[in-house]
Structures are given as structure tokens and as C-alpha cells.
Design an enzyme around this catalytic site. Structure first.
Site, mmCIF file in Angstrom:
data_model
loop_
_atom_site.group_PDB
_atom_site.id
_atom_site.type_symbol
_atom_site.label_atom_id
_atom_site.label_comp_id
_atom_site.label_asym_id
_atom_site.label_seq_id
_atom_site.Cartn_x
_atom_site.Cartn_y
_atom_site.Cartn_z
ATOM 1 C CE1 TYR A 128 -3.870 -2.178 0.026
ATOM 2 C CE2 TYR A 128 -2.870 -3.258 1.774
ATOM 3 C CZ TYR A 128 -3.852 -3.498 0.952
ATOM 4 O OH TYR A 128 -4.670 -4.522 0.796
ATOM 5 C CG HIS A 152 -3.882 0.413 3.447
ATOM 6 N ND1 HIS A 152 -3.935 -0.007 4.616
ATOM 7 C CD2 HIS A 152 -4.791 -0.723 2.756
ATOM 8 C CE1 HIS A 152 -4.437 -0.881 4.901
ATOM 9 N NE2 HIS A 152 -4.885 -1.675 3.756
HETATM 10 MG MG MG Z 1 -8.455 -1.844 2.504
#
Ligand code: MG
Length: 436
Positions: free
Chosen positions: A188, A242
């Protein structure tokens, strides 16, 4: 011919509900008790830190399975159930799902914790499983029956470069997926990292990949522009920020994603900054999804009731199970918000099926996150749902429709692999933490 009094007298002696069809459906079902609560903790892969609850009833052969999945604190969850809650559940009536949920909720006094929620969820799923098995029906029948034929999933595509992302999205489209999440680079925040050792670093400081939100803001929308350019407008695109952005840049990111016409952008803010959704809403029409880290109604209620998000993304076990998920879904229906229950690479097949049965029955459903299990998991847990052509299909067995081979689970004892949690550590150039 009977007069009114005689009709009434007959009815009292022989009421309509004592007729043959009703009597058949209940006859011979004795009262139930929870006889034993067994914790099955297993790691069929190192990143699976699975804790299941098997609620065994007084009726021979009748038990239910539930997921208490919290890969970050799995041993604590196991102990909470074995030492505290399990002994409390033994002897209770498993038919009274709502009452036992509420009773457990207040039992540990402090409520809505990440350990107590999954323990309650495991009990809740197991009791719904038992009820379904007793009725000899798949759980979705008890929840009101299907409102859709199967559960549409979104797939996880990614690649190191925009061209690789395009290729991967296309591969999923060919498999039948209509909804595809796209992340750039590994992990992320991908697209926003200054490579290890590069850039202006503090002396003797952090040398690893450093997150820079300005970089992210430049690369990610451009990658999506290329996906749209190459693959057109039919595919529905999703992205997970995120929580990596500070609020003002989150606003800017949402604005830049508007021309892409996203299905949703997920977790653009950390839970601590959800008040900024008002500003995002006022500024752009980019649909917002939020809630993966939520554990408390005070977190999701204002976002839903004030229509500040488009999708609620809690994990079913993290909020307390099927009972709580259905309440959220009902709230969403009132306010035009939709569900997108969270899955995750470390999640388990019982939790996935709990989401599946809810998904099949709720008008406020939006989308379900994908989770692909290897064949050995299907062997360990017969009835694990299958994915075909972008849709999820349960086994249609009674209850949740899944079982576990306890002997096989015993061959994979629970491990706490530190890599499960390592991904949550993200740092900027100066070495300070960025929200994962
Ligand atoms: Mg997620």
C-alpha cells in the site's frame, strides 16, 4: 352446523397452529444447550493466524463454526475465548443469538475492542450456523432469502508500472471480473515511495523505502488515466489509499481522481480524521469507501447517517459478526450507502462465508472484496466458497455451509509470524511513521 361458541371451543382445544404441517416442523426438537466451546487455532500458511470457535451443542452432532480472526493478536483472542468467554457461554441457550450477543457485549465491561469484537463475532457466526443446520437450510434463507443470485467480487490487480497495471487489469477482466482494484508497486502507498537509500535522509537514520505523499499524488492518478485510456469505461475501478495521506492532500487526491470516475476510493483518511469527509464530499463526486479499521458504531454511524461516504467497508468479524453486519446494512439502506465488507489476505473462509450470506440477502449491498484460498485450505475446510467468473458461490450446505478437518488443522499449529504485522510499519523520509 357449529355456532360461534362451539367454533371457539373447538379452536381452543385444537388451535390452528397444532395442525399437521406446523407440528411436523417442530416436533422432536428438544431445548438446546451449549455443551462445549472449543477453540481451533491453526496456521495452514504462515500468514494465516486463524482462530475458530466450534460451539458444540447438547444435540449429538450439532455444532457451529465461527471466525475470531485477528491475525495481529491471535494468541490473545484464543486466551480471551478459552479463559473468559467460552466458560460463560457453556450452558447457555444457543437459539438466543441476539440475547447472547448483547449479554457477551456487556460481560467484558469495556466494549467494542478488537479482541472482544472478534470473540463475539465467532460466537455469533457459530450460533447462526447452528440455527441454519437445525432448520436444514443455508443461512441466507434464514436471513430473508436471496435478493441476488451470487455475490459479485472485486479483484486485486497491480503492477510495478502503469503498463503492468493495465495488463493485470485486463487479465482479470478476461476472467469475468467487472470490478477491479488497482494498486501500483508492491504494498500500500505504492507509487509514493522514494527508493531505499535515495533522497535527502537524516544522518544515521531510516534508509528504507520512504513514503512521500506528493509523489503518490502525481503517480497514482496518472496510472489510472492510462488504465482508462487503454481499457475504456466499462471496467469499474477501485483504489485503496490505506490512510497514507494527510487530510488536505486526501482532498486533492479525491479531486484528481474525479475524471477517472472511480467505483470507489478506499480509506483516503485514517479513522482519526474522518471529520474531513465533509470537505471531501463538498469538493468532489469521487465515491468514498471507509471502515476497514472501524470497531465501534460511533465510527460508522455519523458517516452513514450524514451520507458522507458511499460504501462501508468493515470486516464482518471485526465488528461483531453477522448480527452487527445486518444492522449496519439496514442503516445503510435508509441512507443510500452501500456495503463492501472487507476481506484481507490473512482472512479466513468462515469469515468470508459469513459476509457471503449477508451479501446475498441485503438490498444495500455494493460489492464484496475478493479473497482467494489455496487448494489445501479447501481440503482443510470443506465448503469453502468458490470464485467463478468474478462471483462468489457458497456450498449451499445448511448453516454457513462449511466444516473443518480438526486432525488436519492440528498438523498446522498456530504461529504468530511477525511478517503479518510488519507491513503496518511505513515511514517517511525523516523516519517518522506514516499511518498504514
Ligand atoms: Mg483496505
Amino acid at each position: 352446523m357449529l355456532n360461534r361458541r362451539e367454533i371457539l371451543k373447538t379452536a381452543l382445544v385444537n388451535p390452528w397452529w397444532a395442525g399437521e404441517p406446523y407440528a411436523q416442523s417442530t416436533r422432536g426438537l428438544p431445548p438446546l444447550k451449549i455443551r462445549e466451546v472449543k477453540v481451533i487455532a491453526t496456521s495452514p500458511r504462515p500468514h494465516y493466524s486463524w482462530v475458530f470457535v466450534k460451539v458444540i451443542t447438547s444435540e449429538p452432532g450439532l455444532y457451529g463454526l465461527g471466525s475470531a480472526n485477528n491475525a495481529y493478536l491471535s494468541w490473545a483472542v484464543k486466551a480471551a475465548i478459552e479463559k473468559h468467554l467460552g466458560p460463560f457461554w457453556v450452558g447457555k441457550d444457543p437459539e438466543r443469538i441476539e440475547d447472547l450477543w448483547q449479554w457477551t457485549h456487556v460481560r467484558s465491561y469495556w466494549r467494542n475492542g478488537s479482541i472482544t469484537n472478534v470473540a463475539q463475532a465467532a460466537l455469533d457466526m457459530a450460533l447462526w450456523d447452528i440455527k441454519g443446520k437445525r432448520a436444514n437450510m443455508p443461512l441466507y434463507q434464514l436471513l430473508g432469502g436471496k435478493v441476488r443470485e451470487a455475490v459479485p467480487l472485486y479483484a486485486h490487480a497491480g503492477g510495478e508500472t502503469p503498463a503492468a497495471c493495465v495488463e493485470n487489469v485486463q487479465a482479470y477482466m478476461e476472467q469475468g471480473f467487472r470490478h477491479i482494484r488497482v494498486q501500483m508497486g508492491g504494498g500500500y502507498g505504492g507509487g509514493g515511495f522514494v527508493p531505499p537509500g535515495e533522497g535527502s535522509r537524516p544522518e544515521s537514520g531510516f534508509r528504507g523505502p520512504a513514503f512521500d505523499e506528493e509523489r503518490y499524488l502525481e503517480t497514482v492518478p496518472r496510472m489510472f488515466e492510462q488504465v482508462r485510456e487503454k481499457l475504456g469505461w466499462q471496467v469499474k475501478l477501485l483504489h485503496d489509499v490505506h490512510e497514507h495521506l494527510t487530510p488536505t492532500l486526501a482532498l486533492e487526491f479525491a479531486r484528481r481522481m474525479q475524471p477517472i470516475r472511480m467505483f470507489f476510493v478506499e480509506d483516503i483518511l485514517p479513522p482519526e480524521q474522518i471529520d474531513y469527509f465533509r470537505q471531501i464530499r463538498a469538493l468532489t463526486s469521487t465515491p468514498m469507501a471507509m471502515g476497514e479499521l472501524f470497531t465501534h458504531p460511533h465510527e460508522w454511524r455519523p458517516l452513514i447517517a450524514e451520507r458522507l461516504i458511499d460504501y462501508i467497508r468493515c470486516r464482518v468479524c471485526a465488528i461483531g459478526g453477522i448480527t452487527q453486519a445486518r444492522k449496519i446494512a439496514a442503516l445503510c439502506e435508509q441512507f443510500g450507502v452501500r456495503t463492501a465488507w472487507q476481506e484481507g489476505g490473512e482472512n479466513d473462509p468462515v469469515n468470508q462465508l459469513a459476509a457471503y450470506h449477508v451479501d446475498l440477502t441485503i438490498p444495500s449491498f455494493g460489492i464484496q472484496e475478493d479473497n482467494v484460498f489455496p487448494e489445501e485450505v479447501h481440503e482443510l475446510m470443506p465448503g469453502t466458497a468458490r470464485i467463478r467468473g468474478g462471483y462468489l458461490y457458497g456450498s449451499d450446505g445448511p448453516g454457513l455451509g462449511i466444516d473443518i478437518d480438526e486432525a488436519m488443522a492440528g498438523r498446522y499449529p498456530l504461529v504468530d509470524d511477525h511478517r503479518n504485522a510488519d507491513w503496518t510499519t511505513v515511514r517517511g523520509m525523516d523516519g517518522s511513521l506514516v499511518k498504514p
